[in-house]
Write a protein that holds these residues in place. Structure first.
Motif, PDB file in Angstrom:
ATOM      1  N   ARG A  40       3.233   7.383  -3.735  1.00  0.00           N
ATOM      2  CA  ARG A  40       3.475   8.035  -2.446  1.00  0.00           C
ATOM      3  C   ARG A  40       2.781   9.399  -2.381  1.00  0.00           C
ATOM      4  O   ARG A  40       2.278   9.793  -1.339  1.00  0.00           O
ATOM      5  N   ILE A  41       2.718  10.107  -3.498  1.00  0.00           N
ATOM      6  CA  ILE A  41       1.988  11.377  -3.543  1.00  0.00           C
ATOM      7  C   ILE A  41       0.503  11.133  -3.290  1.00  0.00           C
ATOM      8  O   ILE A  41      -0.135  11.871  -2.533  1.00  0.00           O
ATOM      9  N   SER A  42      -0.037  10.086  -3.880  1.00  0.00           N
ATOM     10  CA  SER A  42      -1.453   9.755  -3.669  1.00  0.00           C
ATOM     11  C   SER A  42      -1.727   9.425  -2.207  1.00  0.00           C
ATOM     12  O   SER A  42      -2.749   9.829  -1.649  1.00  0.00           O
ATOM     13  N   VAL A  43      -0.816   8.699  -1.578  1.00  0.00           N
ATOM     14  CA  VAL A  43      -0.971   8.358  -0.160  1.00  0.00           C
ATOM     15  C   VAL A  43      -0.908   9.624   0.691  1.00  0.00           C
ATOM     16  O   VAL A  43      -1.723   9.811   1.607  1.00  0.00           O
ATOM     17  N   ALA A  46      -4.151  11.538   0.377  1.00  0.00           N
ATOM     18  CA  ALA A  46      -5.224  10.889   1.141  1.00  0.00           C
ATOM     19  C   ALA A  46      -5.056  11.134   2.640  1.00  0.00           C
ATOM     20  O   ALA A  46      -6.049  11.346   3.354  1.00  0.00           O
ATOM     21  N   MET A  47      -3.812  11.135   3.119  1.00  0.00           N
ATOM     22  CA  MET A  47      -3.564  11.406   4.544  1.00  0.00           C
ATOM     23  C   MET A  47      -3.993  12.829   4.892  1.00  0.00           C
ATOM     24  O   MET A  47      -4.621  13.054   5.935  1.00  0.00           O
ATOM     25  N   LEU A  48      -3.659  13.792   4.042  1.00  0.00           N
ATOM     26  CA  LEU A  48      -4.050  15.180   4.290  1.00  0.00           C
ATOM     27  C   LEU A  48      -5.560  15.347   4.211  1.00  0.00           C
ATOM     28  O   LEU A  48      -6.172  16.029   5.036  1.00  0.00           O
ATOM     29  N   ARG A  49      -6.179  14.713   3.222  1.00  0.00           N
ATOM     30  CA  ARG A  49      -7.624  14.800   3.036  1.00  0.00           C
ATOM     31  C   ARG A  49      -8.379  14.225   4.215  1.00  0.00           C
ATOM     32  O   ARG A  49      -9.342  14.812   4.701  1.00  0.00           O
ATOM     33  N   ASP A  50      -7.913  13.069   4.719  1.00  0.00           N
ATOM     34  CA  ASP A  50      -8.623  12.362   5.781  1.00  0.00           C
ATOM     35  C   ASP A  50      -8.137  12.714   7.180  1.00  0.00           C
ATOM     36  O   ASP A  50      -8.757  12.304   8.161  1.00  0.00           O
TER      37      ASP A  50
END
Length: 64
Positions: A40-43, A46-50
């Motif tokens: 969930r941290i990885s997701v 990725a949401m913040l990055r993209d």
């Protein structure tokens, strides 16, 4: 994040599927929850990055 992972197991089918896969691989309850929290941290990263929003995916079912 641990509590978030614990709470999402009943709300998000994809999270429950990931947890069940980890349990099937021989992980303990706590280990499976920690792996789910890490996922969930990885997701979130990725949401913040993209700059995207979360879209729950329907877990794939195994076909025989």
């Amino acid at each position: 994040m641990f509590l978030s992972a614990f709470a999402c197991m009943n709300a998000d089918p994809a999270s429950r599927t990931y947890y069940d896969k980890q349990r099937a691989r021989g992980k303990t309850h706590t280990q499976a929850l920690l792996r789910l929290a890490r996922q969930r941290i990885s997701v979130l990263f990725a949401m913040l990055r993209d700059g995207t929003f979360y879209e729950s995916r329907v877990p794939e079912t195994a076909t025989a």
